[in-house]
Design an enzyme around this catalytic site. Sequence first.
Site, short mmCIF file in Angstrom:
data_model
loop_
_atom_site.label_atom_id
_atom_site.label_comp_id
_atom_site.label_asym_id
_atom_site.label_seq_id
_atom_site.Cartn_x
_atom_site.Cartn_y
_atom_site.Cartn_z
N ALA A 145 -0.70 -0.85 2.25
CA ALA A 145 -0.54 0.33 3.11
C ALA A 145 -0.37 -0.03 4.58
CB ALA A 145 -1.73 1.27 2.94
N ASN B 271 -10.62 7.69 5.44
CA ASN B 271 -11.28 6.56 4.77
C ASN B 271 -12.76 6.44 5.11
OD1 ASN B 271 -9.78 5.95 7.21
ND2 ASN B 271 -10.61 3.89 7.06
N SER C 70 -1.86 2.05 -1.39
CA SER C 70 -2.16 0.66 -1.70
C SER C 70 -2.81 0.56 -3.08
CB SER C 70 -3.16 0.20 -0.64
OG SER C 70 -3.00 -1.14 -0.37
N HIS D 171 -5.01 -1.64 -4.28
CA HIS D 171 -6.40 -2.11 -4.45
C HIS D 171 -7.44 -1.02 -4.24
CE1 HIS D 171 -7.71 -2.81 -0.14
NE2 HIS D 171 -6.42 -2.73 0.05
N CYS E 22 -17.45 -0.38 12.28
CA CYS E 22 -18.55 0.14 13.09
C CYS E 22 -19.51 -0.99 13.36
CB CYS E 22 -19.25 1.26 12.34
SG CYS E 22 -20.68 1.89 13.20
N1 PMP Z 1 -4.92 3.28 5.38
C1 PMP Z 1 -6.15 3.62 4.95
C2 PMP Z 1 -6.59 5.05 5.06
C3 PMP Z 1 -6.99 2.66 4.40
O1 PMP Z 1 -8.22 3.01 3.99
C4 PMP Z 1 -6.54 1.32 4.31
C5 PMP Z 1 -7.42 0.25 3.73
N2 PMP Z 1 -8.66 0.12 4.34
C6 PMP Z 1 -5.24 1.02 4.76
C7 PMP Z 1 -4.47 2.03 5.29
C8 PMP Z 1 -4.69 -0.37 4.69
O2 PMP Z 1 -4.43 -0.75 3.39
P1 PMP Z 1 -4.10 -2.24 3.01
O3 PMP Z 1 -5.39 -2.98 3.03
O4 PMP Z 1 -3.53 -2.18 1.64
O5 PMP Z 1 -3.12 -2.77 3.98
#
Ligand code: PMP
Length: 373
Positions: free
Chosen positions: A70, A151, A200, A202, A331
């Site tokens: 992502a 997130n 993404s 994972h 954080c």
């Molecule tokens: N956007 C959000 C809302 C996410 O939570 C994350 C992963 N923490 C990402 C983007 C980035 O994803 P990736 O680790 O696959 O690059």
Amino acid sequence: MLYLDNSATSKINEEVLEAMLPYLKEEFGNPSSKYYTLAENAKKAVETARHHVASLLGCETDEVIFTSGASESNNMVLKGVTEYYANQGNHIITTNVEHPSVQETCQYLEQKGTRVTYLEVDKYGRIDVEELIEKIKEDPPILVSIIWGNNEIGSLNDMKLVSDICAKNNIFLHTDATQVVGKVHVDLNQYPGITFLSCSAHKLQGPKGIGICVIKKHPDGYRTKLTPLIHGGGQEFDYRSGTLAVHNIVGMGKAAELAEEHQEEHYTHLSELETYLIEILNDKLDGKITLNNDNKNKIPGVLSIQLHGINNELFIKKVSNVIALSTGSACSSTKPSHVLSAIGLDIDQIRTTIRFSLSADIKKEDLDIFKSL
Ligand code: PMP
């Protein structure tokens, strides 16, 4: 170990792993090669995966672009649209609670001359759509980028409304749906205003290092243009280059297939787990807890909770040999979470906040561990 940090990453599903293994061993062909069986098998595997992702998201298979994750998808859209449409404007509207891969990219673009408006959010981290309408009127942007589900606190934005506004005003809309896909029903047919979506593998029990950028075609069938982030062989419909990581793509496809199959049952189970966890924590701390997230319109299984009188860092460290938790993204004592600050928490409230992100393979009784801490 009770793993409650699924928003950071999730454990790969066994079926996903099994599906991937042949493509790391005997089926090692390059899908861009031709005629011989190894290449054709790889090509078929990629197309099957693309089909599963398209089915989960409600788009066409040739609107699914495989990326490394992502972060790349977010960079690709923000930089690619800004550059390609530079002669049509240089204003982007986003929010002040985006993931760093959107936020930092916007800051980078600002240094290059793009004007960025950061919408403020309410106490649950949601934008005010009236403010979006106003900002669009004041200074029509070339792109609006709004996170679908947060997130850190799990709140969902009203993407239906945002999509309608962008469609009506004929403005590109990108959404970072990384935390949402596989957990909440996403059918892009119902969101005609969304042109770009990032996610993404994972986060939905797939492998790391593979993600999606959905790039919707124009209603007349023409491809939406943007400047590629990675130039080269043009493997992904000329949007993105690089030899396809077939094993990871197969893993993403399987994860998407399983997510679609189990979405509803997982939604119900995760919602039950949440309620149970809140009950336990409430009892344990004599009601001295405060939920940072709304308990409706949220990602199931993501809770952000203030445990009054408890220092979050000390707590997650203390329990770290039995429970995996986080304070929320980025954080620390020196740099408080920009999301929790944006929803109006002060530093003391931020220092008591813990993010619990559950997975569907957890049983209710697993959470009883909190009773004995
Ligand atoms: N956007 C959000 C809302 C996410 O939570 C994350 C992963 N923490 C990402 C983007 C980035 O994803 P990736 O680790 O696959 O690059």
